[in-house]
Design a protein around this motif. Structure first.
Motif, PDB file in Angstrom:
ATOM      1  N   ASP A  93       2.911  73.867   9.854  1.00 25.72           N
ATOM      2  CA  ASP A  93       4.277  74.360   9.846  1.00 25.72           C
ATOM      3  C   ASP A  93       5.099  73.311   9.099  1.00 25.72           C
ATOM      4  OD1 ASP A  93       6.890  74.166  12.218  1.00 25.72           O
ATOM      5  OD2 ASP A  93       6.664  75.693  10.673  1.00 25.72           O
ATOM      6  N   ASP A 123       9.200  73.073   8.958  1.00 27.89           N
ATOM      7  CA  ASP A 123      10.405  72.576   9.660  1.00 27.89           C
ATOM      8  C   ASP A 123      10.062  72.091  11.062  1.00 27.89           C
ATOM      9  OD1 ASP A 123      11.837  75.169   7.918  1.00 27.89           O
ATOM     10  OD2 ASP A 123      12.512  73.108   7.687  1.00 27.89           O
ATOM     11  N   GLY A 124      10.345  70.814  11.315  1.00 25.37           N
ATOM     12  CA  GLY A 124      10.080  70.240  12.632  1.00 25.37           C
ATOM     13  C   GLY A 124       8.724  69.579  12.725  1.00 25.37           C
ATOM     14  N   ASP A 156       5.746  73.147  15.724  1.00 23.69           N
ATOM     15  CA  ASP A 156       6.740  72.586  16.671  1.00 23.69           C
ATOM     16  C   ASP A 156       7.330  73.662  17.560  1.00 23.69           C
ATOM     17  OD1 ASP A 156       9.950  72.955  15.378  1.00 23.69           O
ATOM     18  OD2 ASP A 156       8.183  73.684  14.329  1.00 23.69           O
ATOM     19  N   ASP A 167       4.472  79.135  16.105  1.00 31.53           N
ATOM     20  CA  ASP A 167       3.282  78.413  15.626  1.00 31.53           C
ATOM     21  C   ASP A 167       2.143  78.465  16.645  1.00 31.53           C
ATOM     22  OD1 ASP A 167       5.791  76.031  14.875  1.00 31.53           O
ATOM     23  OD2 ASP A 167       4.892  77.422  13.436  1.00 31.53           O
TER      24      ASP A 167
HETATM   25 MG    MG Z   1       8.824  74.627  12.686  1.00 31.40          MG
END
Ligand code: MG
Ligand code: G3P
Length: 388
Positions: free
Chosen positions: A22, A24-25, A323, A328
Motif C-alpha cells: 500500500d 499512503d500510510g 495501514d 489492505d
Molecule cells: Mg494506506
C-alpha cells in the motif's frame, strides 16, 4: 528445471514470494517518505525480490504517478508493478456486452481534466465532466464554485445538448450519460453531488430530464433506479486515509456516503443507492493486482534468462503490507487467489490504524492481520525471516 541459462553462470532459483505495498500510510504521508520505505524498496530491487504498489489512491495517469513516486521515494519504479484504485476500470472499455468504449461517461475526482485524460488513456471515447455541463448550463448549479470552472478549466463542449425543458423527454439528440465514475477524492462535492443526483433521477441518463420512476416516493417500489439510470462506479470506499495530519483524513468513501445520504433523502431511505465499488478490499482489485504482479515477475525472470516455465510458475506467497484494516488487511485476508497463492497481511503502525486510538479490538475476523509491525521495513524483515 532450474532454468539455467545456456553457457551463462547458473541462475539462482527465483524467490517464490513477493510483496504488495500500500502507499499512503505505508510508504508515504502524502509526499513525505515514511522512514525505512526507500531503503526497503531499494533492498527488494537490488535483491530481485518482486513487489507491486497497490494503492486506493488515484487521480493521475499511472505513468505520471509512478514518475512522481520514483522521485519522492528515490527508487526506480515503473507502471509494470503499479495498480491505482481506478486502473482496473480500463477493463470496462471492451468489457462484457460490448463495453463502454463508445458510450458517454461522466467522470469526477480531484481534477476534472486529469480524470478525463485518465479515462481517455484507458480507451473511453466520450468522457464528460461536471465542468463541461456547467460551462454550457451554469444554472445547473446556482451557487458559487470551489473553482471557477467557467473561466479557468479547459472544459469541453458537450457532445450533445442537455434537455432544458421539463416537457422534453428523453430522445436521441440529447446528452445521455451511460455510466458515472469517481476516480479519486472529489474536490467540489456540492457540484458533483448535484450533477450525479440529477443523472440518478433522470430518465435513461438524459441530463436535464426527470423520471418519476426514480426518486418518486409514490411509485411502486419507489426509489429504485428503474429507468435505465447510468451505472455508478466508485474506485474505492476508503472512509479514511493517512496523510500528514496526525489524525486520518476523509477519503473517497466519505464522498460516497454523502451521495448515498442525499439519495436516501430523495427516496426516503427506501432504496439503497446502487453502485459498483472496486479498490481494496474487493476481490476484483486483488485479482487484477495478482495478474499484474505475475506478469511483472514473469517478464523480469525471462529478461534474466529463466525459462518460460520457471517464469510462469505461480508465487507461493504474497505479503500485503498495509495501514488500513478495512482495505489492505481485509482485502488480502479475504482474497482467494486464482493460482493458489497464499496472501498474508502485515499491518503497520504508521498509518490509519492506531493501537492507541483503535486498539486491537477492531482487528477481528477478516481484518485480523497475520502480523502487526511498526513499519514497512519491519514488515519485510518479518516476511524474509518467515521465508527463511
Ligand atoms: Mg494506506
Ligand atoms: O486517496 C488515497 C486513499 O484512499 C488511500 O490510499 O495508498 O492508502 O490505499 P492507499
Amino acid at each position: 528445471s532450474t532454468g539455467k541459462g545456456k553457457g551463462k553462470e547458473p541462475l539462482n532459483e527465483p524467490p517464490s514470494f513477493a510483496f504488495a505495498f500500500d502507499i499512503d500510510g505505508v510508504l508515504l504521508h502524502v509526499s513525505k517518505p515514511i522512514p525505512g520505505a526507500t531503503e526497503t524498496l531499494r533492498f527488494l530491487n537490488d535483491n530481485h525480490i518482486p513487489f507491486i504498489l497497490l494503492t486506493n489512491g488515484g487521480g493521475k495517469l499511472e505513468a505520471d504517478r509512478v514518475k512522481d513516486l520514483s522521485q519522492k521515494l528515490g527508487v526506480h519504479l515503473t507502471t509494470d508493478n503499479f495498480v491505482q484504485s481506478h486502473t482496473p476500470f480500463r477493463e470496462l472499455v471492451d468489457g462484457k456486452d460490448g463495453g463502454l468504449k463508445d458510450k458517454t461517461i461522466l467522470v469526477t475526482g480531484s481534477d476534472y481534466e486529469k480524470c478525463r485524460s485518465i479515462m481517455e488513456s484507458y480507451g473511453f471515447k466520450n468522457v464528460v465532466t461536471p465542468a463541461d455541463i456547467l460551462w454550457q448550463h451554469r444554472e445547473v448549479f446556482p451557487f458559487g464554485l470551489a473553482s471557477d470552472y467557467s473561466d479557468t478549466t479547459p472544459s469541453r463542449p458537450l457532445p450533445r445538448p442537455v434537455h432544458t425543458s421539463t416537457a422534453a423527454h428523453s430522445n436521441d439528440h440529447a446528452l445521455k450519460i451511460d455510466a458515472m465514475f469517481v476516480l479519486n477524492d472529489p474536490r467540489d462535492w456540492a457540484l458533483d453531488i448535484q450533477v450525479f443526483a440529477d443523472l440518478l433521477l433522470s430518465s435513461q441518463g438524459y441530463m436535464g430530464t426527470y423520471s418519476s420512476k426514480n426518486g418518486n416516493l409514490t411509485f411502486p417500489n419507489h426509489g429504485y433506479q428503474q429507468d435505465g439510470q447510468p451505472t455508478l462506479y466508485f474506485s474505492n470506499s476508503d472512509l479514511f486515509w493517512s496523510a500528514t495530519w496526525h489524525l486520518p483524513r476523509f477519503g473517497q468513501g466519505a464522498f460516497q456516503a454523502a451521495l448515498a445520504g442525499v439519495w436516501d433523502q430523495l427516496t426516503n431511505g427506501t432504496a439503497p443507492l446502487k453502485r459498483h465499488v472496486i479498490g481494496k478490499p474487493f476481490g476484483e482489485t486483488y485479482r487484477f493486482a495478482e495478474r499484474v504482479l505475475a506478469a511483472h515477475r514473469s517478464d523480469s525472470l525471462i529478461l534474466k534468462g529463466h525459462s518460460a516455465d520457471v517464469a510462469g510458475e505461480p508465487l507461493r506467497s504474497v505479503y500485503m503490507v498495509g495501514d488500513n484494516p478495512e482495505s489492505d488487511i481485509a482485502g488480502a485476508n479475504g482474497y482467494k487467489s486464482e493460482v493458489g497463492t497464499s496472501w498474508h497481511s502485515a499491518l503497520v503502525k504508521t498509518g490509519v490504524w492506531s493501537a492507541v486510538r483503535d486498539g486491537e479490538k477492531v482487528l477481528k475476523g477478516v481484518k485480523k492481520p497475520t502480523v502487526i509491525v511498526p513499519d514497512v521495513k519491519a514488515a519485510v524483515m518479518w516476511a524474509l525471516e518467515r521465508e527463511g
